[in-house]
Design an enzyme around this catalytic site. Structure first.
Site, PDB file in Angstrom:
ATOM      1  N   ASN A 117       0.852  -1.190   0.000  1.00 41.17           N
ATOM      2  CA  ASN A 117       0.000   0.000   0.000  1.00 41.17           C
ATOM      3  C   ASN A 117       0.886   1.237   0.000  1.00 41.17           C
ATOM      4  OD1 ASN A 117      -2.507   1.529   0.321  1.00 41.17           O
ATOM      5  ND2 ASN A 117      -1.838   1.896   2.419  1.00 41.17           N
ATOM      6  N   HIS A 119       0.765   5.233   1.340  1.00 41.74           N
ATOM      7  CA  HIS A 119       0.012   6.078   2.275  1.00 41.74           C
ATOM      8  C   HIS A 119       0.596   7.480   2.269  1.00 41.74           C
ATOM      9  CE1 HIS A 119      -2.542   7.006   5.705  1.00 41.74           C
ATOM     10  NE2 HIS A 119      -1.490   7.565   6.279  1.00 41.74           N
ATOM     11  N   SER A 146       4.652   7.046   2.235  1.00 39.77           N
ATOM     12  CA  SER A 146       5.269   5.781   2.646  1.00 39.77           C
ATOM     13  C   SER A 146       4.672   4.625   1.853  1.00 39.77           C
ATOM     14  CB  SER A 146       5.031   5.512   4.140  1.00 39.77           C
ATOM     15  OG  SER A 146       5.440   6.588   4.955  1.00 39.77           O
ATOM     16  N   ASP A 155      -2.582   0.837   8.205  1.00 41.22           N
ATOM     17  CA  ASP A 155      -1.444   1.691   7.868  1.00 41.22           C
ATOM     18  C   ASP A 155      -0.262   1.448   8.794  1.00 41.22           C
ATOM     19  OD1 ASP A 155      -2.948   2.895   5.826  1.00 41.22           O
ATOM     20  OD2 ASP A 155      -3.727   4.427   7.192  1.00 41.22           O
TER      21      ASP A 155
END
Length: 227
Positions: A117, A119, A146, A155
């Site tokens: 992912n 973020h 990030s 997260d």
């Protein structure tokens, strides 16, 4: 290097999940057009039928699919449907690119080490939403983005790399967000490429391995990468 079978290169299969316009998706699509690109985007999925990124994928000739979260009673049934679809696409890597869904632990565990992912903050700062406004409210002088492996903590998975941007005196959340997004468009394709080349892995103790060794610190790309 990508794996091979009888001398023939096998490109890792990438599926990208989106919820919106897909600007990070476009950066990944553009990167994948390089002749030496080590992976192949085989599918783009969304939880929203009107996600603009679906058109980006279709223009690039990439298979798209929609699993509308409003048609499911709970997260568990939605994620079960998503797993079934992803299984059919047999991804080596699932890339979350603005996919605005909190994933269940079952899905996260199913794709452990194959799910990343991006973020819009320097994690662990500002998990969740409205990261740019929160950074401004806190008076931060540095903000950024990030890329991390996804784990059960929102997260909170092991961080692969980050990119910083300065916070300017006259910034709004829109102007700051635009500069962070520009960094994302460079950082994410690099990390996806590294994964497809086998350079980045998630170790057994949730540590990030780079070229087979635990990284001593979070990778931060130098500023000249973005020039």
């Amino acid at each position: 290097m990508t794996p091979s079978d009888g001398g023939k290169s096998i490109q890792p299969r990438i599926v990208v999940l989106i919820s919106g316009s897909g600007t990070n998706l476009q950066a990944l699509i553009d990167s994948a057009t390089a002749a030496d690109y080590p992976g192949r985007i085989v599918g783009v999925g969304s939880n929203r039928p009107d996600a603009g990124g679906l058109e980006r994928a279709q223009r690039a000739g990439i298979e798209t699919f929609v699993i509308d979260h409003t048609q499911y009673d709970n997260r568990e049934s939605f994620d079960a449907a998503l797993i079934r679809k992803l299984e059919k696409l047999t991804p080596d890597l699932v890339v979350l690119a603005g996919f605005m869904r909190i994933l269940t632990d079952d899905l996260v565990r199913y794709f452990r080490g194959r799910l990343i992912n991006i973020h819009p903050s320097i994690l662990p700062n500002y998990q969740g939403l409205k990261t740019h406004a929160r950074a401004l409210e806190a008076g931060d002088t540095v903000h950024g983005t990030s890329v991390h492996f996804v784990t059960e903590e929102l997260d909170g998975g092991p961080i692969i790399a980050q990119a910083e941007v300065p916070v300017l005196e006259n910034d709004t959340d829109q102007t700051l967000g635009a500069r962070v997004q520009a960094r994302e468009h460079v950082l994410y394709p690099i990390i996806v490429r590294w994964f497809c080349e086998g350079r980045i892995n998630l170790g057994p103790d949730d540590e990030v391995l780079f070229d087979g060794e635990p990284i001593p610190a979070i990778l931060t790309l130098p500023a000249d990468v973005y020039q």
